[in-house]
Design an enzyme around this catalytic site. Structure first.
Site, PDB file in Angstrom:
ATOM      1  N   ASN A  23      31.609   8.809  25.245  1.00  4.90           N
ATOM      2  CA  ASN A  23      30.523   8.694  24.277  1.00  4.90           C
ATOM      3  C   ASN A  23      29.462   7.767  24.856  1.00  4.90           C
ATOM      4  O   ASN A  23      29.746   6.608  25.173  1.00  4.90           O
ATOM      5  CB  ASN A  23      31.036   8.137  22.939  1.00  4.90           C
ATOM      6  CG  ASN A  23      29.930   8.053  21.902  1.00  4.90           C
ATOM      7  OD1 ASN A  23      28.999   7.265  22.020  1.00  4.90           O
ATOM      8  ND2 ASN A  23      30.030   8.884  20.873  1.00  4.90           N
ATOM      9  N   SER A  46      29.134  13.638  21.175  1.00  6.16           N
ATOM     10  CA  SER A  46      27.980  13.154  20.418  1.00  6.16           C
ATOM     11  C   SER A  46      28.436  12.991  18.977  1.00  6.16           C
ATOM     12  O   SER A  46      28.942  13.937  18.363  1.00  6.16           O
ATOM     13  CB  SER A  46      26.843  14.177  20.521  1.00  6.16           C
ATOM     14  OG  SER A  46      25.694  13.672  19.883  1.00  6.16           O
ATOM     15  N   GLU A  47      28.285  11.774  18.420  1.00  2.68           N
ATOM     16  CA  GLU A  47      29.015  11.457  17.184  1.00  2.68           C
ATOM     17  C   GLU A  47      28.501  12.180  15.942  1.00  2.68           C
ATOM     18  O   GLU A  47      29.133  12.130  14.895  1.00  2.68           O
ATOM     19  CB  GLU A  47      29.078   9.940  16.956  1.00  2.68           C
ATOM     20  CG  GLU A  47      27.767   9.247  16.724  1.00  2.68           C
ATOM     21  CD  GLU A  47      27.205   8.648  18.000  1.00  2.68           C
ATOM     22  OE1 GLU A  47      27.545   9.140  19.099  1.00  2.68           O
ATOM     23  OE2 GLU A  47      26.411   7.693  17.888  1.00  2.68           O
ATOM     24  N   ASN A  48      27.372  12.868  16.048  1.00  3.43           N
ATOM     25  CA  ASN A  48      26.964  13.679  14.896  1.00  3.43           C
ATOM     26  C   ASN A  48      27.836  14.928  14.756  1.00  3.43           C
ATOM     27  O   ASN A  48      27.831  15.573  13.711  1.00  3.43           O
ATOM     28  CB  ASN A  48      25.480  14.049  14.977  1.00  3.43           C
ATOM     29  CG  ASN A  48      25.081  14.677  16.287  1.00  3.43           C
ATOM     30  OD1 ASN A  48      25.579  14.314  17.352  1.00  3.43           O
ATOM     31  ND2 ASN A  48      24.195  15.648  16.226  1.00  3.43           N
ATOM     32  N   SER A  88      34.407  13.793  13.633  1.00  3.28           N
ATOM     33  CA  SER A  88      33.872  13.120  14.818  1.00  3.28           C
ATOM     34  C   SER A  88      34.366  11.676  14.896  1.00  3.28           C
ATOM     35  O   SER A  88      34.795  11.208  15.954  1.00  3.28           O
ATOM     36  CB  SER A  88      32.336  13.150  14.750  1.00  3.28           C
ATOM     37  OG  SER A  88      31.802  12.523  15.875  1.00  3.28           O
TER      38      SER A  88
END
Lengths: 218, 231
Positions: A23, A46-48, A88
């Site tokens: 990340n 990607s944390e979305n 996520s």
């Protein structure tokens, strides 16, 4: 010569290992994706809600429904997966991410990090940073050694509101590569042509530089 | 009883001053554009809005900030909105900033019948203030609670008249958990289909969670950072 932001990214990229789930935060960390070593396959999270983030799209491929955590248009790759934000962060909190790289405003010699708020001046929010630093085992901070006023960002104690406590173990700045342990910044590598005295002057926290400190290979 | 209404104005008509709303989306990606515009038209005030971001100055929730309809924002990141920062620093707007994963899990808990849970995010920071803490296996955690939200306004790609929803790309983000978390959930979709037209194996949100559904119109889908690769 102090490193520029691209060189900081290049140095951190050498820490990537084959098979890593990674990340990368906004800013310098994002640049690391451009310097992934030959023969090393990493999967960017990607944390979305995207695992297997591809490069920016060609103009005709731009899709408003496909962005990264920095709100930039991106692409998927063969093998990518898309999921909701709760899943996520389930990946993040349960320790599936092998390496997390993020920026910071201040780092303390005990591993505290501050990067989300300047009281009375800037209130943007922490986004996913608090979840990441509270859960990840392997975190590298990428940042400039001093702020725009020339003040050290490697401190005895953070002055800004904290993002996480005693969680940062490695920092790469424009001046060097540091490991945080035993309540001090241990210098592992110097930026090319930068001497220990320069680093000492720019470091408010306790600096330990034992033996012959090698120059960074970029 | 049909869940289908003709448009956003009909869908949001029962929303009242002072209510708490969840609004889906990450940045401007996957936001309920039609419902937000209908809320601006409806003119309801003193709203508490739970949404990861607060839009930009002239789009998304930013439109409701311009009209001063929002009393309190509950978000994780609001950096793209200068009007938001101005209202916040001047004290006109209350804000509760929450770590993104905690926000997502609190929304999920709300829709899953879980009143509270422990998470490590924010331990030792101001996020912890006033909350119970507990140690599990040598690590410290904060007790975080579910929300109490009157309405959830979500945006999906496709839906059917039974309320089943499918999302596209990273426009999924917070929408599925919010769809589960509203006492009343309103879904707007780009394509409204008949039952049977969506494959049951690929439904992201089962229709049981959706009370009202309508086909949205004129999606702008504004892009915040248009980044491209040049050939």
């Amino acid at each position: 010569m102090a490193l520029d932001k691209f060189q900081i990214a290049q140095r951190i990229a050498k820490e990537l290992k084959d098979g890593y789930y990674v990340n990368l935060g906004i800013g310098i960390p994002t640049l690391i994706a451009n310097y992934i070593p030959e023969g090393v396959n990493v999967t960017l999270q990607s944390e979305n809600g995207l695992l297997g983030m591809g490069p920016f799209p060609y103009e005709e491929e731009v899709d408003a429904d496909l962005i990264n955590a920095g709100k930039q248009t991106v692409t998927t790759l063969d093998g990518s997966s898309i999921f909701d934000s709760a899943m996520s962060f389930a990946m993040i909190r349960s320790g599936r991410i092998d390496l997390t790289v993020l920026g910071a405003m201040e780092i303390a010699q005990n591993g505290d990090i501050a990067n989300w708020k300047i009281p009375g001046k800037m209130v943007k929010g922490m986004g996913g940073a608090m979840d990441l630093v509270a859960s990840a085992e392997n975190i590298i901070v990428a940042m400039r050694h001093t702020n725009k006023h020339g003040k050290s960002k490697l401190l005895k104690e953070c002055t800004l509101p904290l993002t996480g406590t005693a969680c940062i173990k490695r920092v790469v700045t424009d001046l060097g590569y540091f490991e945080i342990k035993e309540n001090a910044f241990h210098l592992l590598e110097r930026a090319p042509g930068v001497n220990i005295e320069d680093i000492q002057k720019a470091t408010e926290g306790t600096l330990v530089a034992e033996g012959d400190i090698p120059e960074m290979q970029i | 009883m049909s869940k289908v209404v003709d448009n956003a104005n009909q869908a949001v008509a029962q929303i009242k001053d002072g209510m708490t709303l969840m609004l889906g989306g990450f940045g401007l990606c996957g936001i309920p554009e039609n419902s937000i515009q209908a809320l601006v038209k409806l003119g309801v005030k003193n709203l508490t809005c739970i949404s990861n971001n607060a839009g930009v100055d002239d789009f998304g929730i930013g439109l409701m900030l311009q009209t001063k309809q929002v009393k309190k924002m509950i978000s994780s990141y609001v950096g793209e909105n200068a009007e938001f920062e101005r209202q916040l620093l001047s004290g006109e707007l209350e804000v509760d900033l929450i770590p993104q994963g905690t926000l997502a899990e609190r929304i999920r808990a709300t829709g899953a019948g879980i009143p509270a849970f422990y998470t490590p995010a924010g331990f030792g920071t101001e996020v912890q203030q006033g909350k119970e803490t507990r140690m599990f296996n040598g690590k410290n955690y904060i007790l975080e609670s579910a929300f109490n939200s009157d309405y959830a306004l979500v945006k999906a790609w496709k839906g059917d008249t039974d309320g089943n929803l499918v999302f596209k790309g990273t426009a999924r983000n917070f929408n599925p958990m919010m769809a589960m978390a509203g006492k009343i959930t309103i879904a707007e979709v780009e394509e409204l289909l008949e039952p049977g037209e969506l494959n049951p194996n690929f439904i992201h949100v089962p229709g049981i969670f959706v009370n009202t559904i309508f086909k949205g119109t004129n999606y702008e889908k504004r892009i915040e950072q248009r980044t491209v690769t040049t050939k």
